[in-house]
Every structure is written in C-alpha cells, then in structure tokens.
Write a protein that holds these residues in place. Structure first.
Motif, PDB file in Angstrom:
ATOM      1  N   GLY A  76     -17.573 -43.636  14.775  1.00 16.14           N
ATOM      2  CA  GLY A  76     -18.765 -42.722  15.164  1.00 16.14           C
ATOM      3  C   GLY A  76     -18.074 -41.458  15.109  1.00 16.14           C
ATOM      4  N   MET A  77     -16.853 -41.060  15.119  1.00 16.90           N
ATOM      5  CA  MET A  77     -16.560 -39.583  15.277  1.00 16.90           C
ATOM      6  C   MET A  77     -16.012 -39.407  13.686  1.00 16.90           C
ATOM      7  SD  MET A  77     -12.864 -38.158  16.553  1.00 16.90           S
ATOM      8  CE  MET A  77     -13.222 -38.782  18.109  1.00 16.90           C
ATOM      9  N   THR A  78     -16.731 -38.170  13.306  1.00 15.34           N
ATOM     10  CA  THR A  78     -16.286 -37.532  11.830  1.00 15.34           C
ATOM     11  C   THR A  78     -15.445 -36.400  12.060  1.00 15.34           C
ATOM     12  OG1 THR A  78     -18.637 -38.244  11.272  1.00 15.34           O
ATOM     13  CG2 THR A  78     -17.528 -36.654   9.685  1.00 15.34           C
ATOM     14  N   ILE A  79     -14.365 -36.453  11.160  1.00 11.98           N
ATOM     15  CA  ILE A  79     -13.095 -35.304  11.335  1.00 11.98           C
ATOM     16  C   ILE A  79     -13.328 -34.502   9.931  1.00 11.98           C
ATOM     17  CG2 ILE A  79     -10.545 -35.136  11.712  1.00 11.98           C
ATOM     18  CD1 ILE A  79     -10.528 -38.088  12.655  1.00 11.98           C
ATOM     19  N   THR A  80     -13.495 -33.269   9.954  1.00 13.16           N
ATOM     20  CA  THR A  80     -13.399 -32.523   9.075  1.00 13.16           C
ATOM     21  C   THR A  80     -12.579 -31.232   9.271  1.00 13.16           C
ATOM     22  OG1 THR A  80     -15.869 -32.792   9.047  1.00 13.16           O
ATOM     23  CG2 THR A  80     -15.121 -31.013   7.599  1.00 13.16           C
ATOM     24  N   PRO A  81     -11.461 -31.150   8.366  1.00 10.81           N
ATOM     25  CA  PRO A  81     -11.405 -32.136   6.951  1.00 10.81           C
ATOM     26  C   PRO A  81     -10.607 -33.259   7.479  1.00 10.81           C
ATOM     27  CG  PRO A  81      -9.668 -30.541   7.036  1.00 10.81           C
ATOM     28  CD  PRO A  81     -10.595 -30.176   8.218  1.00 10.81           C
ATOM     29  N   ALA A  82     -10.885 -34.297   6.592  1.00 10.27           N
ATOM     30  CA  ALA A  82     -10.215 -35.685   7.159  1.00 10.27           C
ATOM     31  C   ALA A  82      -8.671 -35.747   6.713  1.00 10.27           C
ATOM     32  CB  ALA A  82     -10.969 -36.899   6.213  1.00 10.27           C
ATOM     33  N   THR A  83      -8.302 -34.778   5.913  1.00 12.43           N
ATOM     34  CA  THR A  83      -6.842 -34.775   5.699  1.00 12.43           C
ATOM     35  C   THR A  83      -6.601 -33.461   6.053  1.00 12.43           C
ATOM     36  OG1 THR A  83      -7.213 -36.112   3.857  1.00 12.43           O
ATOM     37  CG2 THR A  83      -5.049 -34.866   3.863  1.00 12.43           C
ATOM     38  N   ALA A  84      -5.369 -33.201   6.967  1.00  6.66           N
ATOM     39  CA  ALA A  84      -5.064 -31.874   7.369  1.00  6.66           C
ATOM     40  C   ALA A  84      -3.467 -31.797   7.610  1.00  6.66           C
ATOM     41  CB  ALA A  84      -5.730 -31.771   8.914  1.00  6.66           C
ATOM     42  N   ARG A  85      -3.105 -30.439   7.581  1.00  6.82           N
ATOM     43  CA  ARG A  85      -1.792 -30.355   7.709  1.00  6.82           C
ATOM     44  C   ARG A  85      -1.301 -30.183   9.265  1.00  6.82           C
ATOM     45  NH1 ARG A  85      -3.971 -26.345   5.312  1.00  6.82           N
ATOM     46  NH2 ARG A  85      -3.271 -24.826   7.039  1.00  6.82           N
ATOM     47  N   PRO A  86       0.114 -30.439   9.471  1.00  7.79           N
ATOM     48  CA  PRO A  86       0.378 -30.152  10.896  1.00  7.79           C
ATOM     49  C   PRO A  86       0.332 -28.671  11.224  1.00  7.79           C
ATOM     50  CG  PRO A  86       2.136 -31.402   9.731  1.00  7.79           C
ATOM     51  CD  PRO A  86       1.037 -30.982   8.702  1.00  7.79           C
ATOM     52  N   GLY A  87      -0.452 -28.785  12.462  1.00  9.32           N
ATOM     53  CA  GLY A  87      -0.747 -27.381  12.972  1.00  9.32           C
ATOM     54  C   GLY A  87      -1.861 -26.950  12.851  1.00  9.32           C
ATOM     55  N   GLN A  88      -2.836 -27.531  11.861  1.00  8.12           N
ATOM     56  CA  GLN A  88      -4.259 -27.068  11.383  1.00  8.12           C
ATOM     57  C   GLN A  88      -5.014 -27.634  12.521  1.00  8.12           C
ATOM     58  OE1 GLN A  88      -5.135 -28.541   7.522  1.00  8.12           O
ATOM     59  NE2 GLN A  88      -7.138 -27.795   7.528  1.00  8.12           N
ATOM     60  N   ILE A  89      -6.250 -26.936  12.486  1.00  7.86           N
ATOM     61  CA  ILE A  89      -7.287 -27.212  13.416  1.00  7.86           C
ATOM     62  C   ILE A  89      -8.368 -27.985  12.573  1.00  7.86           C
ATOM     63  CG2 ILE A  89      -9.261 -26.332  14.867  1.00  7.86           C
ATOM     64  CD1 ILE A  89      -7.371 -24.240  15.915  1.00  7.86           C
ATOM     65  N   VAL A  90      -8.866 -29.248  13.339  1.00  7.05           N
ATOM     66  CA  VAL A  90      -9.886 -29.959  12.795  1.00  7.05           C
ATOM     67  C   VAL A  90     -11.194 -29.976  13.515  1.00  7.05           C
ATOM     68  CG1 VAL A  90      -8.351 -31.325  11.266  1.00  7.05           C
ATOM     69  CG2 VAL A  90      -8.844 -32.031  13.490  1.00  7.05           C
ATOM     70  N   THR A  93     -17.064 -34.147  14.969  1.00 15.26           N
ATOM     71  CA  THR A  93     -18.482 -34.341  15.109  1.00 15.26           C
ATOM     72  C   THR A  93     -18.782 -35.687  15.498  1.00 15.26           C
ATOM     73  OG1 THR A  93     -18.807 -34.596  12.912  1.00 15.26           O
ATOM     74  CG2 THR A  93     -19.294 -32.306  13.731  1.00 15.26           C
ATOM     75  N   PHE A  94     -19.951 -35.810  16.460  1.00 13.93           N
ATOM     76  CA  PHE A  94     -20.294 -37.153  17.057  1.00 13.93           C
ATOM     77  C   PHE A  94     -21.855 -37.598  16.839  1.00 13.93           C
ATOM     78  CE2 PHE A  94     -17.072 -34.907  19.200  1.00 13.93           C
ATOM     79  CZ  PHE A  94     -16.051 -36.007  19.309  1.00 13.93           C
ATOM     80  N   PRO A  95     -22.104 -38.669  17.134  1.00 17.90           N
ATOM     81  CA  PRO A  95     -23.592 -39.032  16.963  1.00 17.90           C
ATOM     82  C   PRO A  95     -24.073 -37.997  18.324  1.00 17.90           C
ATOM     83  CG  PRO A  95     -22.211 -40.925  17.024  1.00 17.90           C
ATOM     84  CD  PRO A  95     -21.280 -39.858  17.203  1.00 17.90           C
ATOM     85  N   GLU A  96     -25.529 -37.855  18.008  1.00 14.72           N
ATOM     86  CA  GLU A  96     -26.404 -36.883  18.904  1.00 14.72           C
ATOM     87  C   GLU A  96     -25.746 -36.797  20.536  1.00 14.72           C
ATOM     88  OE1 GLU A  96     -28.311 -33.522  19.514  1.00 14.72           O
ATOM     89  OE2 GLU A  96     -27.969 -34.473  17.552  1.00 14.72           O
TER      90      GLU A  96
END
Length: 182
Positions: A76-90, A93-96
């Motif tokens: 149910g959770m969408t992560i953007t970006p789905a691939t990230a570096r250590p220290g990066q902010i992602v 987003t969730f269902p309504e």
C-alpha cells in the motif's frame, strides 16, 4: 500416604519374589528390563537425531525458497524513488485515507520482524521537520492521515540491498520495498 506405603510394599514383595526364584529367572528378568530401557532410550535418541537432521536441512531449503517465493508483506505504500543511496531522502505516498504516525521501520524482507533502523518522517511538512533515523525505537506520538507524501531519510550506514519499509506505529501496517544502492 497409605497409597505410597502400599505401592512400596507391592514393589518390595515383587523384588523379594524375583530374588527367591532361581538364578536363570533372575537373569531373564534383568535382561528383559534392560531391553525395555535400551529400547526406550534408542527411541529417544532416534527422535533427537531426526530433529537435528531436519533442523540442519530446513534452513537451507527455506533460504532457497525465499528467493523463489518471497514472503508476502502488507502493501500500500509507494516509495519514490524506489532505489536510493544511503543518506538520500525518499517520499512515501499512501492510499487516500491511511492514518499513521510519523514512525517507520526498515527491515530485510526475509526477516520483517528484525527491525534494522527506525525512521521518523518530516510529518508531511518538509520545511518544519527534518527526517531522522535511529537504531532504537522512540519518537513523538503524532498522527497523520491522507496520501502524503511523507519523507524519510535512508540511513547513511544502510548496506546495499532490498529493504522492507513499513509504518511502525499505525493501526494497520502498510509497507513498500526500497532498494539501497550506493
């Protein structure tokens, strides 16, 4: 106590009868008793060996099956970006109408109950709050709902690999997969 006295008397009478019999009868009785004890211990030893063999084989078999059939997790959770570096902010987003807190947890998909890192989000306000992470649980009890985005930081020490990122203090857990490459 009378029952114990009676049982002891019966046992004493039986031993007395055995000892008054001829020597061959005593040997036969002793041999039969020894076979019963040996058979009991042999059965116990067989069970222990079987359990050890199964315990040694199952983890290897399970490890191979995890790659073929990964365990299911709440989604149910969408992560953007789905691939990230250590220290990066992602961004998450969730269902309504997803009520949740500001706490999230990062674990390996194969061991979802073994939390590696706890993350706190920016509360959906990137100006007012800074995403943080810790190895220990502990956060302000704040309730949020709606689609997000909530932003979390990937721990700087996170090793490369795929992680299960889940809400840590929501009534209904939602998760997504995050790949760390860095």
């Amino acid at each position: 106590m009378p029952d114990l006295k009676q049982e002891l008397q019966v046992l004493a009478d039986r031993r007395s009868a055995e000892s008054s019999a001829d020597f061959d009868t005593v040997l036969t009785t002793a041999a039969a008793r020894r076979r019963r004890r040996t058979a009991g211990w042999s059965a116990v030893a067989a069970v222990v060996v079987a359990a050890a063999v199964v315990g040694a084989v199952v983890p290897w078999d399970r490890a191979e099956n995890v790659a073929e059939n990964p365990p299911s997790h709440p989604t149910g959770m969408t992560i953007t970006p789905a691939t990230a570096r250590p220290g990066q902010i992602v961004a998450l987003t969730f269902p309504e109408a997803t009520p949740r807190g500001i706490a999230f947890q990062l674990a390996k998909p194969t061991e979802p109950d073994k939390v590696l890192y706890y993350l706190t989000s920016d509360w959906g306000d990137p100006v007012g709050h800074t995403p943080q992470w810790s190895r220990d649980a502990g956060w302000v009890d704040v309730g949020i709902s709606g689609p997000g985005p909530d932003r979390v930081v990937v721990p700087e020490i996170a090793a490369d690999g795929t992680y299960l990122l889940c809400t840590a203090n929501a009534a209904e857990q939602v998760c997504g997969l995050l790949t760390v490459e860095g």
